[in-house]
Design an enzyme around this catalytic site. Structure first.
Site, mmCIF file in Angstrom:
data_model
loop_
_atom_site.group_PDB
_atom_site.id
_atom_site.type_symbol
_atom_site.label_atom_id
_atom_site.label_comp_id
_atom_site.label_asym_id
_atom_site.label_seq_id
_atom_site.Cartn_x
_atom_site.Cartn_y
_atom_site.Cartn_z
ATOM 1 N N SER A 1 -47.028 39.677 -13.689
ATOM 2 C CA SER A 1 -45.883 40.296 -12.414
ATOM 3 C C SER A 1 -46.165 41.513 -12.269
ATOM 4 O O SER A 1 -46.005 42.292 -10.782
ATOM 5 C CB SER A 1 -44.758 39.811 -11.920
ATOM 6 N N LYS B 1 -48.717 42.444 -9.681
ATOM 7 C CA LYS B 1 -48.520 43.077 -8.203
ATOM 8 C C LYS B 1 -48.690 44.595 -7.788
ATOM 9 O O LYS B 1 -48.013 44.191 -6.665
ATOM 10 C CB LYS B 1 -47.394 42.016 -7.829
ATOM 11 N N TYR C 1 -55.367 35.721 -8.397
ATOM 12 C CA TYR C 1 -54.114 36.487 -8.521
ATOM 13 C C TYR C 1 -53.890 35.960 -10.285
ATOM 14 O O TYR C 1 -53.355 36.924 -10.871
ATOM 15 C CB TYR C 1 -53.104 34.839 -8.152
ATOM 16 N N TYR D 1 -36.778 40.358 -9.328
ATOM 17 C CA TYR D 1 -36.585 39.290 -8.639
ATOM 18 C C TYR D 1 -35.133 38.932 -8.602
ATOM 19 O O TYR D 1 -35.237 39.940 -7.685
ATOM 20 C CB TYR D 1 -36.291 38.395 -10.694
ATOM 21 N N VAL E 1 -43.869 38.334 -16.506
ATOM 22 C CA VAL E 1 -42.689 36.939 -17.174
ATOM 23 C C VAL E 1 -43.631 37.309 -18.474
ATOM 24 O O VAL E 1 -42.847 36.609 -19.974
ATOM 25 C CB VAL E 1 -42.715 35.797 -16.409
HETATM 26 N N1 GLU Z 1 -48.152 34.322 -13.148
HETATM 27 C C1 GLU Z 1 -46.634 34.429 -13.296
HETATM 28 C C2 GLU Z 1 -46.647 33.036 -11.870
HETATM 29 O O1 GLU Z 1 -47.020 33.475 -11.431
HETATM 30 C C3 GLU Z 1 -46.432 35.853 -12.813
HETATM 31 C C4 GLU Z 1 -45.149 35.380 -13.355
HETATM 32 C C5 GLU Z 1 -43.862 36.777 -13.203
HETATM 33 O O2 GLU Z 1 -44.582 37.530 -14.096
HETATM 34 O O3 GLU Z 1 -43.473 37.236 -12.904
HETATM 35 O O4 GLU Z 1 -45.551 32.328 -12.359
#
Ligand code: GLU
Length: 309
Positions: free
Chosen positions: A68, A71, A193, A245, A263
């Protein structure tokens, strides 16, 4: 600040020793099976400053799955590409929900709460997939140019694993499509993504790549404008309120820095007018944040007096 380059190095080495058993309190993400192949005891930390100093300890030059943290890069690209129209399709509020929650998205008619929860990042992926002829390559080129390293790549094992276990992300994307908030075909959006999530970088590369956010949008090494000052402010604001988060409030309360976790166990923290810290340790707490990563960043921020508040 009471540290100089050499005693900061010594303190970072010491912090890793202090934390060496704490990774046992977390669990490596295994809902994407390929992520579980990592060594749980790996840990690294790095600080890069605007004046060109880099101090790292432990496995700070080892590549890991940025997940993430990607992002941030996707959001910056989308802001540059479509400007303020982005904010008609995604909000800028904390979600108060887990990163992959779907409930709120239906209540709020397919408008994601913010661009750093999964729904928001899928929306951003749609913007990129719809506006670039090859959004995946554009993403890689952007990150490579920020990090100054052409060898940054996608781990295809992780990518395939995300694709095979990506039903919840697919559900989020299809729900937004029902609300006419996704333009491209869903497989294309998901492919973008999962590609950006599966990029591997080191702590050092991540700190270098994000220095522009600590410097009002300008890359300090070559004075390139990566993002306008106003948009750099906005990205930092979103990271402060939503980047960790459903533990973002607690992180702001105790650490006080714009930050983003993934994650894969990485956390980046932006220190305006100073630099960027990145910590990596794969085992996660119940919120999906790296247990040791949180500790390392929290201690460094406190001891160096870095809180923005
Ligand atoms: N590729 C992971 C998902 O979409 C990323 C989640 C993350 O790192 O928060 O679940």
């Amino acid at each position: 600040m009471k540290y100089n380059q050499s005693n900061l190095q010594a303190r970072m080495n010491e912090l890793l020793i202090e934390q060496s058993q704490h990774y046992l309190q977390g669990a490596v993400a295994d809902y994407i099976p390929a992520l579980a192949k990592v060594l749980p005891s790996s840990m690294g930390v790095c600080i890069s400053t605007l004046d060109g100093n880099v101090v790292g300890a432990g496995n700070y030059q080892q590549r890991f799955s940025i997940q993430s943290i990607s992002k941030i890069f996707g959001l910056v690209m989308a802001m540059n590409r479509v400007g303020d129209s982005l904010w008609k399709r995604v909000n800028m509020e904390p979600s108060g929900q887990p990163f992959n929650s779907i409930i709120q998205l239906e209540w709020e008619k397919g408008i994601p709460r913010n661009p750093v929860i999964n729904a928001g990042a899928l929306l951003v992926s749609d913007v990129l997939a719809s506006h670039y002829s090859s959004s995946k390559l554009a993403f890689l080129n952007f990150v490579r140019s920020l990090a100054g390293d052409e060898n940054i790549h996608v781990n295809m094992d992780v990518y395939q694993s995300e694709l095979a276990h990506g039903n919840r992300n697919a559900a989020l994307a299809y729900l937004m499509k029902c609300f006419d908030n996704i333009d491209a075909d869903i497989p294309e959006v998901l492919s973008h993504y999962f590609t950006q999530c599966s990029v591997e970088m080191t702590c050092q590369q991540l700190t270098q790549s994000l220095l522009f956010l600590a410097n009002k949008g300008i890359s300090p090494s070559d004075n390139r404008v990566i993002l306008s000052r106003k948009d750099a402010h906005r990205v930092n604001a979103i990271l402060s309120t939503s980047g960790m988060y459903d533990q973002s409030g607690e992180f702001a309360f105790s650490v006080g820095l714009p930050a983003k976790s993934g994650v894969g166990g990485g956390i980046v923290a932006i220190v305006p007018n100073y630099g960027v810290i990145c910590a990596w340790s794969p085992p996660l707490n119940n919120f999906g944040n790296s247990v040791v990563g949180m500790q390392l960043i929290s201690k460094l921020a406190e001891e160096l007096g870095l809180s923005i508040f």
